[in-house]
Enzyme design. Structure first.
Site, PDB file in Angstrom:
ATOM      1  N   CYS A  47       0.843  -1.194   0.000  1.00  0.00           N
ATOM      2  CA  CYS A  47       0.000   0.000   0.000  1.00  0.00           C
ATOM      3  C   CYS A  47       0.881   1.249   0.000  1.00  0.00           C
ATOM      4  CB  CYS A  47      -0.897  -0.016   1.234  1.00  0.00           C
ATOM      5  SG  CYS A  47      -1.984   1.419   1.389  1.00  0.00           S
ATOM      6  N   SER A  49       0.607   3.630   1.867  1.00  0.00           N
ATOM      7  CA  SER A  49       0.906   3.983   3.261  1.00  0.00           C
ATOM      8  C   SER A  49       2.227   3.370   3.713  1.00  0.00           C
ATOM      9  CB  SER A  49      -0.223   3.500   4.182  1.00  0.00           C
ATOM     10  OG  SER A  49      -1.442   4.114   3.838  1.00  0.00           O
ATOM     11  N   HIS A  52       4.803   5.619   2.504  1.00  0.00           N
ATOM     12  CA  HIS A  52       4.866   6.856   3.287  1.00  0.00           C
ATOM     13  C   HIS A  52       5.795   6.698   4.492  1.00  0.00           C
ATOM     14  CE1 HIS A  52       2.059   8.810   0.806  1.00  0.00           C
ATOM     15  NE2 HIS A  52       0.935   8.431   1.377  1.00  0.00           N
ATOM     16  N   HIS A  68       0.032  -4.222   5.694  1.00  0.00           N
ATOM     17  CA  HIS A  68      -1.260  -4.311   6.381  1.00  0.00           C
ATOM     18  C   HIS A  68      -2.364  -4.765   5.432  1.00  0.00           C
ATOM     19  CE1 HIS A  68      -0.967  -0.272   4.619  1.00  0.00           C
ATOM     20  NE2 HIS A  68      -2.289  -0.315   4.506  1.00  0.00           N
ATOM     21  N   CYS A 175      -7.237  -3.909   2.694  1.00  0.00           N
ATOM     22  CA  CYS A 175      -7.093  -2.454   2.614  1.00  0.00           C
ATOM     23  C   CYS A 175      -7.606  -1.911   1.286  1.00  0.00           C
ATOM     24  CB  CYS A 175      -5.632  -2.048   2.819  1.00  0.00           C
ATOM     25  SG  CYS A 175      -5.353  -0.270   2.751  1.00  0.00           S
TER      26      CYS A 175
END
Length: 286
Positions: A47, A49, A52, A68, A175
């Site tokens: 992902c 994220s 990030h 995740h 997700c």
């Protein structure tokens, strides 16, 4: 030989510090404690994220194991776990569901108070981690940490799925798919016969298209700078696809012209606030 109750040594992608590549390391994964579940990860997605964290955009504790968006098989369970057993297929949840807090009992919300989003404490509910590497504790990432062959999660952060579910596909439900599909069906509540614009045709954007189609939208206009994505977008339900690079005027003007005054719903699925602000004007004013 059963591994229940024993420390498992396995491989994991460890993030030691921001702006450094992930490092494949041998780690130790301790057995689950009370109300915890140890899972053998079979498939995991990546992902934005996670990126990030690597880029330093999120304030987390290092070292940690990212990931995740996964699916796997229960290896063992801790004391007090009654709804899961070894061999069950499951999806780890980055958003736990305690079932008791104000948000969990509210049908319009699922932001369980026991989540770690934004706080990024990097531990399970008992404030410890089950991971160690080179003698050092390794933090969790949003109660999941799926870039590992084995992970331990709290009982409230795992969902049992059908035993026939293909793990390499349903991992996306953790997700990406649920984010996109849910934004159309649960958040926007797209109405039958409506017109939708979807900016960005990655995994989440395609999931938005599926949600719009299931909700009964009559027109689903997919927008992306990469025309190679258009065939897949149409396969998933887009009725039209446009590339802003093919026009010499702003794409909001193009969409307004195509739809005779604007769309009913617009989904920004790029993570670009500039796009959100610029194209907010294409939504039909009633």
């Amino acid at each position: 030989m059963s591994t229940a109750g024993q420390v498992i040594k396995c491989k994991a992608a460890v993030c030691w510090a921001p702006k450094q590549p992930l490092s494949i390391e041998e780690i130790e994964v301790a057995p689950p404690k009370a109300h915890e579940v140890r899972i053998k990860i079979v498939a995991t997605g990546v992902c934005r994220s996670d990126d990030h964290v690597i880029s330093g955009a999120l304030d987390v504790k290092f070292p940690l194991i990212l990931g995740h968006e996964a699916a796997g098989i229960v290896e063992s369970v801790g004391e007090g776990v009654t709804d899961l057993k070894p061999g069950d297929k499951v999806i780890p949840l980055f958003m736990p569901q305690c079932g008791k807090c104000r948000c969990c009992v509210n049908p319009d919300s699922n932001l369980c108070y026991k989540n770690d989003l934004g706080k990024y404490n990097g531990v399970l509910l008992d404030n410890t981690t089950r991971f160690t590497c080179k003698g050092k504790p390794v933090h969790n990432f949003v109660t999941s940490s799926t870039f590992s062959e084995y992970t331990v999660v709290d009982e409230i952060a795992v969902a049992k799925i059908h035993q026939d579910a293909p793990l390499d596909k349903v991992c996306l439900i953790g997700c990406g798919f649920s984010t996109g599909y849910g934004s159309a069906v649960n958040t926007a509540k797209v109405k039958p016969g409506s017109t939708c614009a979807v900016f960005g045709l990655g995994g989440v954007g395609l999931s938005v298209i599926i949600g719009c189609k299931v909700a009964g939208a009559s027109r689903i206009i997919a927008v992306d700078l990469n025309s190679d994505k258009f065939a897949k977008a149409k396969e998933f339900g887009a009725t039209e696809c446009i590339n802003p690079k093919d026009y010499d005027r702003p794409i909001d003007e193009v969409l307004t012209e195509m739809t005779e005054d604007g769309v009913d719903y617009a989904f920004e699925v790029i993570g670009n606030t500039g796009v959100m602000v610029r194209y907010n004007c294409i939504i039909l004013k009633c």
